[in-house]
Each structure stands twice: as structure tokens, then as C-alpha cells.
Design a protein around this motif. Structure first.
Motif, PDB file in Angstrom:
ATOM      1  N   UNK A  42     122.213  32.042 -13.995  1.00  0.00           N
ATOM      2  CA  UNK A  42     122.116  32.769 -12.899  1.00  0.00           C
ATOM      3  C   UNK A  42     120.976  32.192 -11.837  1.00  0.00           C
ATOM      4  N   UNK A  43     121.629  32.556 -10.422  1.00  0.00           N
ATOM      5  CA  UNK A  43     120.559  31.952  -9.439  1.00  0.00           C
ATOM      6  C   UNK A  43     119.278  32.102  -9.653  1.00  0.00           C
ATOM      7  N   UNK A  44     118.654  33.342 -10.120  1.00  0.00           N
ATOM      8  CA  UNK A  44     117.341  33.514 -10.516  1.00  0.00           C
ATOM      9  C   UNK A  44     117.404  34.132 -12.047  1.00  0.00           C
ATOM     10  N   UNK A  45     117.484  33.172 -12.955  1.00  0.00           N
ATOM     11  CA  UNK A  45     117.948  33.604 -14.504  1.00  0.00           C
ATOM     12  C   UNK A  45     116.841  34.331 -14.978  1.00  0.00           C
ATOM     13  N   UNK A  46     115.546  33.750 -15.167  1.00  0.00           N
ATOM     14  CA  UNK A  46     114.523  34.485 -15.749  1.00  0.00           C
ATOM     15  C   UNK A  46     112.969  33.786 -15.379  1.00  0.00           C
ATOM     16  N   UNK A  47     112.123  34.641 -15.699  1.00  0.00           N
ATOM     17  CA  UNK A  47     110.759  34.122 -15.289  1.00  0.00           C
ATOM     18  C   UNK A  47     109.862  34.069 -16.502  1.00  0.00           C
ATOM     19  N   UNK A  48     108.750  33.195 -16.529  1.00  0.00           N
ATOM     20  CA  UNK A  48     107.948  33.329 -17.709  1.00  0.00           C
ATOM     21  C   UNK A  48     106.559  33.397 -16.799  1.00  0.00           C
ATOM     22  N   UNK A  49     105.888  34.304 -17.425  1.00  0.00           N
ATOM     23  CA  UNK A  49     104.566  34.553 -16.828  1.00  0.00           C
ATOM     24  C   UNK A  49     103.378  34.416 -17.894  1.00  0.00           C
ATOM     25  N   UNK A  50     102.237  33.778 -17.454  1.00  0.00           N
ATOM     26  CA  UNK A  50     101.402  33.383 -18.034  1.00  0.00           C
ATOM     27  C   UNK A  50     100.013  34.424 -17.635  1.00  0.00           C
ATOM     28  N   UNK A  51      99.450  34.922 -18.643  1.00  0.00           N
ATOM     29  CA  UNK A  51      98.413  35.989 -18.246  1.00  0.00           C
ATOM     30  C   UNK A  51      97.443  35.693 -19.275  1.00  0.00           C
ATOM     31  N   UNK A  52      96.475  34.857 -18.844  1.00  0.00           N
ATOM     32  CA  UNK A  52      95.367  34.653 -19.855  1.00  0.00           C
ATOM     33  C   UNK A  52      95.926  33.895 -20.942  1.00  0.00           C
ATOM     34  N   UNK A  53      95.741  34.297 -22.058  1.00  0.00           N
ATOM     35  CA  UNK A  53      96.177  33.420 -23.467  1.00  0.00           C
ATOM     36  C   UNK A  53      97.633  34.030 -23.766  1.00  0.00           C
ATOM     37  N   UNK A  54      98.158  34.696 -23.012  1.00  0.00           N
ATOM     38  CA  UNK A  54      99.362  35.245 -23.565  1.00  0.00           C
ATOM     39  C   UNK A  54     100.703  34.914 -22.392  1.00  0.00           C
ATOM     40  N   UNK A  55     101.903  34.685 -23.133  1.00  0.00           N
ATOM     41  CA  UNK A  55     103.125  34.449 -22.208  1.00  0.00           C
ATOM     42  C   UNK A  55     104.083  35.551 -22.395  1.00  0.00           C
ATOM     43  N   UNK A  56     104.782  35.823 -21.266  1.00  0.00           N
ATOM     44  CA  UNK A  56     105.725  36.698 -21.568  1.00  0.00           C
ATOM     45  C   UNK A  56     106.969  36.180 -20.844  1.00  0.00           C
ATOM     46  N   UNK A  57     108.460  36.403 -21.036  1.00  0.00           N
ATOM     47  CA  UNK A  57     109.308  36.040 -20.381  1.00  0.00           C
ATOM     48  C   UNK A  57     110.249  37.315 -20.251  1.00  0.00           C
ATOM     49  N   UNK A  58     110.757  37.278 -18.912  1.00  0.00           N
ATOM     50  CA  UNK A  58     111.740  38.466 -18.347  1.00  0.00           C
ATOM     51  C   UNK A  58     112.928  37.867 -17.801  1.00  0.00           C
ATOM     52  N   UNK A  59     113.888  38.457 -18.429  1.00  0.00           N
ATOM     53  CA  UNK A  59     115.383  38.270 -17.747  1.00  0.00           C
ATOM     54  C   UNK A  59     115.406  39.041 -16.292  1.00  0.00           C
ATOM     55  N   UNK A  60     115.974  38.123 -15.415  1.00  0.00           N
ATOM     56  CA  UNK A  60     116.098  38.763 -14.104  1.00  0.00           C
ATOM     57  C   UNK A  60     117.514  39.315 -13.693  1.00  0.00           C
ATOM     58  N   UNK A  61     117.986  40.096 -14.919  1.00  0.00           N
ATOM     59  CA  UNK A  61     119.260  40.653 -14.645  1.00  0.00           C
ATOM     60  C   UNK A  61     120.215  39.405 -14.500  1.00  0.00           C
ATOM     61  N   UNK A  62     120.382  38.492 -15.340  1.00  0.00           N
ATOM     62  CA  UNK A  62     121.080  37.492 -15.387  1.00  0.00           C
ATOM     63  C   UNK A  62     122.610  37.999 -16.034  1.00  0.00           C
TER      64      UNK A  62
END
Length: 159
Positions: A42-62
Motif C-alpha cells: 500500500x501507499x502507506x503500508x505500515x510504520x515502525x515506532x521506536x520508543x526507548x528500548x521497545x519497538x512496535x509496528x502498526x499496519x496503516x490499513x493496508x
């Protein structure tokens, strides 16, 4: 914390992309941090966020979904070292602070199915000599360093 996405390719080869910012957006659009111009991304498929010592991924409604360890995610999903992230036909391994040291492909999984209302991507002929769907892979205008590209990823450009 140093976080990387390691792209798995046929024959055991791989390419590493550093996640330098607090948020890294992956998708087909030119303004994504890692641009993957494939019809099943998708045009904006997903995002990976770094918060301190943790990572999380979020699908952007792909349309085709984002998968972590073979399971389609909804909302935020934590990502740890060694997790497999699948976006379209591409599989990445999450590497945090050099772990895991050995990068190996996941066990085979069934291909992704689009959402019921999602349009099917247009089929295009693969470029001669390239594995899978790497022919159109690009990364223009991103902070990801793509120096020293190999022949399988010749069309990738520095974002």
C-alpha cells in the motif's frame, strides 16, 4: 538501541536497513522512509515506532496486511529481536543490538490474501534476472542508507 530490518532474499543473502528515526514508514509513496513500489504494498503500508528500548509496528490499513511471525496484525504489535515482518512479498527480520546474530528465513507460510473490498494489484512482468518482486524495489528520499547495493536490488535508490 540499534534497530535494523534485514531483508531476506533467495539463496540466503540479505540486506540491512537501519531504523534511525523514532518512526519509520514503509510503503509505496515517495515520501515513505522505506519506499517499496510493488503492487501488493500500500501507499502507506505500515510504520515502525521506536520508543526507548521497545519497538512496535502498526499496519496503516493496508489492503494486503502486515504480518509479524506469520500472523496478520491489527493495531499496534510489539516487535522483538528475531521477529519476521512480512510486507507484500518481502520478508524482513527485526534485528536489535545485533540480535539475532544469525539471520535465517522463516518456515514457509501461505501467501497473503487481500481484504474482501480491496482491489487486486495489477500484474506486471518481472524484470529479467531479478528474484521475486525485487525489480521495482526503490527507496528514494529516505534516511535509510542503501550504499553498496547488489545486483538483486539494483533499482533501489537512496531515499
Amino acid at each position: 538501541m540499534n534497530a535494523d530490518l534485514v531483508l531476506l532474499k533467495k539463496g540466503g543473502a540479505h540486506k540491512t536497513f537501519s531504523l534511525r528515526g523514532a518512526v519509520t514508514v514503509l510503503g509505496r509513496r515517495h515520501d515513505c522512509d522505506l519506499r517499496i513500489p510493488l503492487p501488493s504494498v500500500s501507499r502507506r503500508h505500515c510504520e515502525i515506532e521506536r520508543n526507548g528500548e521497545a519497538l512496535k509496528i502498526r499496519d496503516l490499513d493496508s489492503s494486503w496486511g502486515t504480518f509479524v511471525n506469520g500472523k496478520r496484525i491489527n493495531g499496534d504489535c510489539p516487535v522483538t529481536a528475531g521477529d519476521y515482518i512480512r510486507i507484500g512479498p518481502l520478508t524482513f527480520v527485526c534485528q536489535i543490538d545485533g540480535k539475532p546474530e544469525k539471520i535465517v528465513p522463516p518456515k514457509k507460510a501461505a501467501p497473503a490474501k487481500p481484504k474482501k473490498d480491496a482491489p487486486k494489484p495489477a500484474k506486471s512482468a518481472p524484470a529479467a534476472g531479478l528474484d521475486d518482486s525485487f525489480a521495482d524495489l526503490d527507496a528514494s528520499d529516505s534516511a535509510i542508507d542503501l550504499d553498496g547495493l547488489d545486483s538483486d536490488l539494483e533499482d533501489l535508490e537512496k531515499l
